[in-house]
Structures are given as C-alpha cells and as structure tokens.
Design an enzyme around this catalytic site. Structure first.
Site, PDB file in Angstrom:
ATOM      1  N   HIS A  32       0.840  -1.197   0.102  1.00 39.86           N
ATOM      2  CA  HIS A  32      -0.357  -0.147   0.007  1.00 39.86           C
ATOM      3  C   HIS A  32       1.213   1.085   0.466  1.00 39.86           C
ATOM      4  O   HIS A  32       1.978   1.176   0.644  1.00 39.86           O
ATOM      5  CB  HIS A  32      -0.797   0.194   1.377  1.00 39.86           C
ATOM      6  CG  HIS A  32      -1.728   1.697   1.757  1.00 39.86           C
ATOM      7  ND1 HIS A  32      -0.906   1.984   2.648  1.00 39.86           N
ATOM      8  CD2 HIS A  32      -2.550   1.874   1.038  1.00 39.86           C
ATOM      9  CE1 HIS A  32      -2.285   3.199   2.756  1.00 39.86           C
ATOM     10  NE2 HIS A  32      -2.597   3.725   1.239  1.00 39.86           N
ATOM     11  N   HIS A  54       1.658  11.567  -2.369  1.00 41.51           N
ATOM     12  CA  HIS A  54       0.189  11.307  -1.446  1.00 41.51           C
ATOM     13  C   HIS A  54      -0.181  12.948  -1.597  1.00 41.51           C
ATOM     14  O   HIS A  54       0.015  13.670  -0.794  1.00 41.51           O
ATOM     15  CB  HIS A  54       1.225  10.763   0.549  1.00 41.51           C
ATOM     16  CG  HIS A  54      -0.618  10.313   0.731  1.00 41.51           C
ATOM     17  ND1 HIS A  54      -0.168   9.963   2.104  1.00 41.51           N
ATOM     18  CD2 HIS A  54      -1.503   9.615   0.467  1.00 41.51           C
ATOM     19  CE1 HIS A  54      -1.512   9.409   2.330  1.00 41.51           C
ATOM     20  NE2 HIS A  54      -1.843   8.845   1.347  1.00 41.51           N
TER      21      HIS A  54
END
Length: 1216
Positions: free
Chosen positions: A331, A378
């Site tokens: 992830h 991100h």
C-alpha cells in the site's frame, strides 16, 4: 516446478555454491559519493558464502554480511559518480566503458535504511560475474534458512576473517561476540587451553573447528540434551545403537501426517548414513553407534530443520486462476515513513519488489512543471514527489529478479490532464515492452463465466489496474468531468500542501462520495482521496484487461454478473464490515474475483491491520505499509516466505472449490478438512542476548478466529542467564487447529524488561515434529546468528475427545488396560465398591435374584450381531465359580511332593479373551458405526416417503379440482337439460370425461407406486450393501484385534509362568528343607555318635534328593509349558477359523435379505397406498370410482426366481 502437483516434491532449491573466482578474490576499486578518494581493494567471499570481505592496501579487513544484501546491480542500473573528478579517477586507463564495469551492492537492515557499496571492476565480464554471483548468494533461500550448525559456523567464520595483520584472532572479538557472560567465556577459553586475557590474541591454527566446538560446549553446556540422549536408550551405555537412533528419528522426528508410502520411515541403512555423517568418532560410527556429541551434531544439522526445505521451494500448484492465490501486496509503496509527511522514494519500489511483493501501488498526480511530467505522491499531504517515469523504470528493472510470476500495478489515477495520462500510458508501453499485458489471452477472453488466467499463464507479465473508460458516456461529458476535476483539484497550487483531512490516505476506486450523512463522512475519512480519481483516458484504458476496478454493490450482483476480470477494493473498515455481515458470501466472491484490502486513512503513522483477518475470507491482495515492520507486517513476511518466495500462496482448497462453502467464523471441524493438534514444549534457549539478563519465551497462534490465541503461553523468566536458560516447562497444547493450512505459530524471545530479542513465524502445515532448534529472526525477518530456542514439537491429526480413548487403546493397548484397571481400583476405594462386592459374594443367591439384568440385546443392524460368537458376556452372567482370566488353580494335596508344589496353569479361553477391555472397546465402536449407518439410511428413507406423500397429495388435489369442475359443469348441463330446447347428448360426454379422469388418476397412482417401489428398493439395497461391507470390515478388525489380544495375553501368561516356576522351586526347597529338619530333630533323640553318622548321611542324601526333585520339577514344568503353548496355538487357530465361518454366515444372511427385499418393498408400498386411499375414502376426499380402482394398483409381486432371471449373476457383495 511452477505447476507442482500433489505428491512427492522434487527439491529444486540449490545449496550455496561459491565460485572459485569469488573465493580467490578479485581486484576492484572502491569509491564513495562523499569522498573523492578511491581505494584499490581485493574483494573475496568465504567458502560458505556467509560474508563479503575485502582488504585494502593497509591489509585492514572489512566485512559485509551477505544476509543484509538486498540487490547487486551493474551497468546502467549501478550507481554512477556525480563528481566529474571522481569519474575521471575511476576511468583511469580507459580499459572499457566505465558504466559497464560499475557494480553497486545494495544492503541494509530493512527496506528503508539502505546503503551502497560502490565498486569498479577492471573488466566488464568480471563485473557481470560478480553481480550475478553476489545476487544469487544473497537471495539463496537455503542460505536464509540455515541449520543451527551453519549459524554457529558463520560465527566461527566471522572470527577467522577478522584477524590482525599478523593473521591472529584477537580475543576481544570472541568476548564481543559472546558478550552476555565474560566470566563464562574466560572459563571456556581456559578449558580449551587457550589464553583468556581480553588483550591477547591466538594463532588461527590453534582455533580449529574442533577447538571451537569444545569452546562452545564449555561456554553453553546442554544438560537437557544429555537427558534426551539417556532417555532414548543411552542409560547404561554411552551411545545409541543404529536401531535406537532409527526409533528416535521415526517415532519422535517424523511427521505422522505424512503418507507412509510416499514418505516411508527411515531404514537402518539410511540411519547408518546419518550416523557416519554426524558421529565424530569413526570407530563408533562404523559399528552403528552414536555418541552424545554426534547426537548433538545431528540435532543441529541440516536434516533436522524445523521446516522442510520442500516447503521453502516452489511447491504449490501455480496453474489455477489468479483469484485462487493470496498475492503479496503493498500500500502506498512509494512512502518511506508516515502518510502525511516524509520522503517518497523510487528505491522503495525496487526494495518492495525484491522482497517478494507482487502488487504495488502508484498514486499518480498531474505534474506542475513546464515539462508536464506526471508524478507520484500522496495527495493533499506534505510528502515529496517522485517522477512517474523513474518509478516505471525501477519496476521494469526489478520486476522479475526474485520471482517470475506476474506483477500487478494498482493505479490510483488523479491525473486530470489527458496529455499527461497519454504520457503515462506511453511510458508503460515503451519501458515495460513485451512484459506489459496489452491484450487478454486467447484462452481467457473477457467474458462472463470465464475464470482468470493462472500465475503460470502470466509469467513475466505486468498487469495494470486502473479505471476503465466507460464507452457509454459521451466525449463531451468526459471532457467536462476532466475540467471540473482540474478546477476542483488544482484551483490553488498550494493546496497540495494542505492536508484535507486526518485520513488523507488511499480510498477505494469504487467509493461513493455523493452521500453526506455521518457514516459516509467517517467512511470518507477511512477511504481518503481516491474518490476524486480522474476519468481514465482511452490510452490508459487500453492498458487495462484482467483487473478492472468496479464499485462494489453487493455479493448477489457480483455473482449474477459473474465477471472474474472485475475487482473491487475495500478499505479495512468496509472489508471488516462485509466479513462480519456476510462471511460465507465474501469467501464465495473471492473464489471467482479479486479483492484488494488497504489500511484506513486514519493510520497516519503507517501502522498496519492484521492481514490474517482478510486471508481468512480468501481476499487476495491484502495491501500493507511495507515501510512499517510491526507485528502485522511480520505475519505477512512469514506468510510469503514460503513457496519459493514467489509472492503467491495457493489458498486452502475450501476457499477455491465452487462446490464447497466455508465460514471463516466456524468453530467446529469442517467436513473434508483435517484439523491438527499441536503441542510445543519450550526446553531451552542459547545465546539469546548479548547482555547478562533474564529471558523468557512467548508462543502465539494466528489463523481463523477459532484458532487464534495471542500470548497463549509464556515461560518463566530465567534468572540472569541469557546464554543457556533451561525451562523444561509443561508444553502448550493447541488441541484443535481447525484450518492448519492457514494457521501459523509464532515463537518469540524477550528480555526480562519486555525488550524484543527475536522470533520465528512457522506455518502449522510446514512444521516438522520432534526436537528442533528455532533459529530466531529480528523484527525485519532477517536471521540472527546466535540466538536460538530449543523445542520439542508434537503435531498430528486432531482426534475428538469422543475417540481419544479408542486411539489411545489402539496405539498402546497394554498401557490403556493397565490405566483403566488402576482407575477402577481408585474409584472402588472412593465409592466403597469393594465392601459391596464382598457382601454380594457372601450371598450369591440373593445377588442373582435381586441384581437387575444389564445384558443388552444387540440390535439387528449394529455391526456386532453378525459376530455373535465374538460378543462378550456381561460380568453379571459369568458363573461365580469361573476363574479369572489366566488364573492359576492349585490342585488337592497329594503325597507326591512334585504335585504338591506344581500348580495348574490354564490357557485363557476365547470367551475370556473377549472380556478384555480393548476388544470390548472396539466392539462398542463398531456398534456405534453401524448404528450411525442405519440412522443415515433411515433418514434417507423418511425423506423419500415424505417426498412421495407430497406427490400423492398433489395428484389427489389435482384430481379433486378437475373432478369438481366437471361435476359443476354436469350440474349446469342438467339444468339446461330440463329446458325443452336443450339437447340430451351433453351428460354422456361429461360421464366420459369423468371416466377418463378416473383412469388418468389410477394410472398416475400406478406410476407413482412403481417409482416409489423402485426408489425404496434401490435405497434399501444401498443400505444392505453398506451394512454388508461394514460388517465384513468389522469381522476382519475384530478377528485381528482378538488375535492381537490373544498373543498379548498369552505372552504375558508365559512371562508369568516363568515367575511361577521360580516360586515352585523355592516352595519345593522349602518343603524338603522342612522334612530334613524333621529328620534331624528325630535323630537328636539318639546317641551322639549315631546322630553324627545319620546327620552326615541325611545331608548327602538330601543333596541328591534335592537335585533329583528339582530335575523332576523342571521336567514337569517343561511339559506343562509345552501343553500351554499347544493350547495357545489351538486357541489362536480357533480364532482364525472363526473368520471364514462368520463371513459365510454374513454372505448367507444378506443373500436371504436381498431375495426377500423386493417382496417386502412391494408389500410396504401396497399397504401404504391402500391405507392412503382408504383414509381418503373415509374422509370423503376420494370418490368411490377411484377407491374401487385401488385393486388395479396392487400388481402381482415378482417371485425370487423371477428376480434371479431378471438379474443374472447379480452380486450383492460389492462394496460401496
């Protein structure tokens, strides 16, 4: 072995092999980015492949542990110097292209904190050879799972390599290596006649492997192994024989779950080879004897690993659909720390893939530079950006270095620029080349009902998971959506640095962000940013085939669509919700389609959820934060360490088969899955800490909820001893492990303050039973050299408590019988049964009249009825005068002295043998089996009768409905008939219809009866086949058991006879001595001279007489034994003769049953039909015409001769 099939696995793993060029050493130039100085070195590898070491011009040695090496790169993938001066220094002589001669060795304690060893070779070929060899050594699976002996040799090798310029071993290195107890090290060195001062050094030739072993034995004595050694046969002798060693290996070390034909127990010659390998004393080894030293070496040797090498190898079937595998998944792969701040790294993709991960995530955003290059970061956080192109290059470089099986790229695409999306697609096509799967395989079209291709079909392929462009939407709406997202997402360039929520993590690509209620807000926090994913362009859509993300609606809808190429992602909270509400449906969904689970957005510290939760539901891509090495990640590393570290693990059979349903919350045994019982005894530890502290060990089990036990066991803390603590505590027993193929055992060691030392995670299915060393690993799953725990493990198929007594009786009948007798005596003492028995014996008449009869009449179908002669008589029926089994009867006294001491020993009769508890226990078991069999068939019969009753009622109701309609029509016609104008032919037509209806009803009843009769006949025949087969097997088992009981009892009787013979001799001597004393007393009344003469004569004659009597007694005893043995043989033959007799009776019994069966079934059906029709007539529900036709249903029953003619040669002894 990619398509490994069940059976004996041929090991493909190759042992460590260091080439001569690496052993001899090669000249390199070592350089560093931080300095402009280059250092010429000679680089070598030790013969065992433990260390990389080099010496510079000053003859100083540096080491690099190969277990820390992650990768070796050369050519364009190696690190290049940035400083032009440094580059110039390295390219001296222009021997060849500098780039092709460069090597970078990547090493480090984990995936994030890595370092580089930069080297330049003098020839391109040398650079390639060293790169390949070093990578091969660093990734060798056998090297990562070495034996205890190999780890101790590694410590020895380190001491031998770290020498002074004079070639001596500094003692400070020994003290540093074994730093837990300085005093012990000093004593051990003195015991080896070596200097013990810390500042001393010793010549290498004085510290040989044998001296090192003696040093270890003194430093870490092993009294617990001495105890095991003596316990297994070396009590009176200082060695184990080859037979004792064979028993030890086959009884203690062999896995009882293995098939004995495929994996037979070791034979003498195989054990002899092991003895010759491990026994240091060659003279003992030649005689097939093993000393305690050899025994210790065997226990720490490569043959005695706690996990079989076959489990490390690629041993699972890789030809099943992709959805049938757990896939190692990452992830937010690019992150090196938390989710909100920190560096993103291209290197993380390399490290994650090299560690065995097969599914990585790419969070793609629009680049804001002039070049308009897409980036990975991100979103809405303060994490740094990295180049999308560099990430694709890194993936292409390392995709298949450690595993040939497919890579899955999980795109979270926020790039709202069609131009940049086109760039992304172009980079994927150009850089991945043929590895990128652009079109579905011909055998597996993207159609409903077609399964996914297998990992083997997709070897060396890269698959893309990205939103697929919907062709239904117009081009204009697509552009509008893109422009809307552009204004929303990047209205302000600084918004990237403003966290939108505490949960700014990933979200599933299928999340619904239109709801505004509180639940959805919480869901949004969990899911993060993916709700704002951009619309996929045509270019990116074309890359997507077998992994098409869709919004999850329900399991029912997914099942109806039946499209295996569609998959859904679930944030851990949503996944847990589905698992809780619909566990069985979740497992079913995962049989056909892929699912991906990822951490909730509120895990801003990059912590992980427990992956076991979702493996239990069959979820394939359980994505974790690889940068965080917590317990969850450790469990994940333990899971994917096996099957060749391929990144794919085949799911348990029940999670793959479409005809089986599995509930992960089950608490009972699942039909078809063999549960296990696991017992772990922590015996001792070795070199657990480098400090003088107390230590303890904990044991955990992870698996299904019913199997999971956190901190199931903890030893006591050793008092200030980390070198060789011995616990010898009671074992922890995991009585029932329901799904062993998905369960793992964790054994962890800690210092007394709770500081983690090391652990090992072992799959229950892969654990070998017996005495083993568990070589510990650190939290990053890297092996520790010295710390180990010595354990004794028992693992076997689970036996429910109901059958535990049966298994115990079968495995050790003597001990079981003795135990039962002992328990009976203990209970009798508590319940005062002895006094009651005495009272009963005092008045036998009263007992016989008052005692209730406990004799049970054996049911006709119980599995024991057919062996009536084998059935034991209840104790209440046994006559009181009957002696106990194997008893000794003393005959009446006679003048013959021999006969007066000689006792009569009677052989136990067959009836007495049948009273033995082990035999009775087997009979009870057979009774239960037959009872269950009859019960099952009775249930089937009841269901069939219910089915036919329902059918009869349906026919009857249909008949009544139609008849009522006709009668109603007839009434109308009669009214019309009364009118003058109505014709008269209508009534006759209706009467014909009623007659036809009655005929139709009768025929249906006949057909129903015939069908019922045939089905009942088939069912009862099936029952008789089953009964007959079961009874035939029971006869075999009972005869075998009775034979075994007879042999055991008879052997015991012969042993007892020897004791009786000795007692008889003593009794004879005692009686003769008594006679001699009587004669001496008589002689005393005579004068002295006569008395002396008679006394001398008496002594002489007494000696002769004793010799003669003893001889006569021995002859009589010998004849008695011969008669007893003859009787024993006769009884055993009688037992064997019973078998054909009972089998013949069984055959006859069932031939008779089969002949009677058709008539019985016919009569039963006729009675049932008669009763039903009669009952319906009484209630007025059947018309007289139908009742009168009942006789038509009663067809003539076939005779037995007709049955024989219709079924010529029919055999009724075929087992089901």
């Amino acid at each position: 072995m990619a398509g490994a099939q069940p059976g004996v696995h041929a090991l493909q793993l190759k042992p460590v092999c260091v080439s001569d060029s690496l052993k001899k050493g090669t000249k390199f130039v070592k350089w560093d980015d931080d300095s402009t100085i280059v250092t010429p070195i000679i680089l070598r590898t030790d013969p065992q492949g433990f260390f990389f070491y080099w010496t510079d011009q000053n003859k100083e040695t540096e080491l690099l542990d190969l277990s820390l090496v992650k990768d070796a790169r050369c050519g364009k993938h190696a690190k290049a110097p940035k400083d032009p001066k440094l580059r110039e220094l390295l390219d001296v002589g222009n021997i060849g292209h500098l780039e092709q001669r460069m090597i970078t060795v990547v090493y480090g304690p984990d995936l994030v904190n890595i370092s580089h060893l930069n080297l330049v070779a003098f020839q391109e070929e040398v650079a390639k050879e060293w790169t390949n060899e070093v990578f091969s050594l660093a990734t060798n699976l056998l090297a990562q799972n070495m034996s205890r002996d190999a780890f101790l040799e590694k410590a020895y090798t380190k001491l031998k390599l770290q020498v002074t310029p004079e070639g001596r071993i500094p003692l400070k290195n020994i003290y540093r290596l074994f730093s837990a107890d300085r005093k012990r090290v000093e004593t051990a060195l003195e015991a080896c006649s070596l200097p013990s001062s810390r500042n001393d050094s010793i010549p290498q030739e004085d510290f040989t492997p044998d001296v090192y072993r003696v040093f270890l034995n003194n430093l870490c004595p092993r009294p617990e192994i001495d105890n095991i050694f003596s316990e297994f046969g070396a009590k009176s002798k200082p060695y184990l024989t080859v037979d004792q060693m064979m028993d030890f290996i086959n009884l203690k070390q062999r896995d009882p779950r293995l098939n004995e034909i495929l994996y037979p127990p070791l034979k003498q010659e195989q054990v002899q080879v092991l003895i010759e390998k491990y026994e240091p004393n060659s003279s003992l080894a030649k005689k097939g004897q093993m000393s305690v030293d050899g025994f210790m070496r065997y226990l720490s040797g490569e043959e005695n690993g706690v996990v079989s090498p076959e489990k490390l190898d690629l041993n699972e079937d890789m030809s099943q659909p992709l959805s049938h595998y757990f896939i190692n998944s990452s992830h937010n792969t690019y992150l090196t720390a938390g989710q909100l701040a920190g560096n993103s790294s291209v290197e993380m993709y390399r490290q994650v893939l090299l560690s065995g991960c097969r599914c990585v995530e790419l969070d793609c955003w629009k680049g804001r530079t002039a070049e308009e290059e897409p980036v990975i970061t991100h979103g809405f956080t303060m994490t740094t950006e990295i180049s999308f192109k560099e990430v694709i290059e890194a993936i292409a470089e390392c995709a298949f270095k450690t595993s040939p099986f497919p890579i899955l790229l999980s795109f979270e695409n926020h790039v709202d620029s069609p131009k940049q999306q086109a760039k992304m697609a172009e980079y994927c096509r150009l850089i991945f080349g043929d590895a990128l799967l652009m079109e579905p395989l011909e055998k597996y079209p993207l159609e409903s009902g077609v399964p996914l291709p297998s990992p083997m079909d997709l070897m060396y392929k890269i698959l893309v998971k990205n939103k697929k462009k919907s062709h239904k939407s117009s081009e204009g709406s697509g552009k509008k959506k893109l422009s809307e997202q552009a204004s929303n997402t990047y209205s302000d360039s600084s918004s990237v640095f403003e966290p939108s929520s505490p949960g700014a993590g990933e979200a599933d690509t299928e999340s619904d962000d239109d709801d505004d209620d509180d639940d959805c807000k919480k869901s949004s926090m969990d899911e993060g940013t993916a709700g704002s994913e951009a619309m996929a362009t045509e270019e990116m859509s074309n890359l997507v085939n077998y992994i098409q993300p869709v919004k999850f609606e329900s399991f029912e809808i997914s099942k109806k669509r039946n499209k295996s190429f569609e998959m859904s992602s679930f944030v851990e909270t949503k996944g847990l919700e589905q698992l809780t509400k619909s566990p069985v449906e979740f497992v079913e969904y995962n049989k056909m389609q892929l699912s991906r689970i990822y951490p909730k957005g509120t895990r801003v510290d990059s912590s992980n959820y427990m992956p076991q939760l979702f493996w239990n539901a069959g979820c394939q891509m359980v994505a974790l934060n690889f940068q965080t090495v917590d317990l969850a990640m450790q469990i994940n590393m333990g899971m994917y360490e096996y099957n060749g570290k391929s990144g794919y693990r085949l799911k348990p059979e029940f999670m793959r088969r479409p005809d089986k349903h599995f509930d992960p919350f089950t608490e009972g045994i699942v039909d078809g899955i063999v549960a296990n019982t696991l017992s772990v005894k922590i015996i001792s530890g070795q070199f657990l800490s480098d400090k003088k502290v107390g230590t303890y060990v904990e044991v955990d089990m992870f698996g299904l909820p019913v199997d999971t036990r956190r901190k199931a066991f903890k030893t006591k803390t050793s008092q200030g001893n980390a070198v060789n603590p011995v616990w010898e505590e009671e074992p922890i027993v995991f009585k029932k492990v329901v799904l062993p193929s998905l369960a793992c055992l964790r054994i962890a060691a800690y210092e007394e303050g709770g500081k983690f030392i090391g652990h090992r995670i072992l799959p229950v299915q892969a654990i070998r039973p017996g005495y083993h060393y568990i070589c510990l690993r650190n939290e990053r799953n890297q092996p520790l050299t010295l710390p180990a725990v010595f354990v004794y493990i028992e693992v076997k198929d689970y036996v429910p408590d109901t059958y535990a007594d049966v298994i115990e009786a079968l495995s050790n009948p003597i001990r079981y019988v003795n135990l039962m007798e002992q328990r009976a005596k203990q209970l009798a003492a508590l319940t005062l049964e002895d006094e009651e028995e005495v009272k009963k014996e005092a008045d036998p008449g009263e007992t016989s009249s008052e005692a209730p009869s406990e004799t049970r009449t054996t049911p006709a179908e119980n599995g024991v009825n057919h062996t009536a002669s084998l059935a034991p008589k209840p104790p209440s029926q046994a006559p009181h005068s009957q002696p106990a089994p194997g008893s000794v009867k003393a005959p009446a006294k006679t003048e013959d002295l021999i006969q007066s001491v000689l006792t009569e020993v009677e052989a136990q009769t067959i009836e007495e043998l049948k009273q033995q508890k082990s035999f009775v226990k087997l009979q009870k078991k057979h009774y239960k089996e037959m009872k269950d069999l009859v019960k099952r068939h009775h249930k089937k019969t009841t269901e069939l009768i219910k089915e036919h009753t329902t059918k009869y009622n349906e026919i009857q109701n249909d008949y009544l409905r139609r008849r009522a309609a006709l009668e109603k029509s007839a009434k109308k016609d009669s009214k019309k008939k009364s009118e003058p104008s109505s014709p008269d032919h209508g009534s006759s037509a209706i009467e014909q219809d009623l007659a036809a209806l009655d005929a139709e009803m009768t025929q249906k009843l006949i057909d129903l009866k015939d069908k019922q009769q045939q089905q009942l006949l088939n069912l009862r025949q099936e029952q008789y086949y089953s009964e007959k087969y079961q009874k035939r097997e029971h006869i075999k088992l009972l005869i075998q058991k009775l034979t075994d009981v007879a042999e055991e009892c008879q052997n015991n009787q012969l042993k007892k006879l020897k004791e009786i013979c000795e007692k008889e001799k003593k009794e004879l001597k005692k009686k003769m001595d008594k006679k001699r004393q009587e004669k001496i007393t008589e002689a005393k009344s005579k004068d002295k001279s006569q008395m002396e003469e008679e006394k001398t004569e008496m002594i002489r004659s007494y000696i002769q007489e004793v010799v003669q009597y003893i001889k006569r007694l021995e002859e009589a005893q010998s004849k008695r034994q011969e008669k007893l043995v003859e009787k024993h043989n006769e009884i055993r033959q009688q037992i064997l003769d019973e078998k054909p007799k009972l089998q013949t009776e069984l055959e006859q019994e069932y031939q008779d049953k089969f002949k009677r069966l058709p008539l019985e079934i016919l009569e039963f059906v006729q009675e049932a039909m008669k009763g039903k029709i009669s009952e319906d007539s009484n209630h007025g529900s059947a018309p007289p015409s139908l009742a009168s036709d009942a006789a038509k249903v009663n067809l003539k029953s076939p005779s037995s001769e007709e049955i024989e003619r219709e079924n010529p040669g029919r055999e009724f002894d075929t087992p089901l």
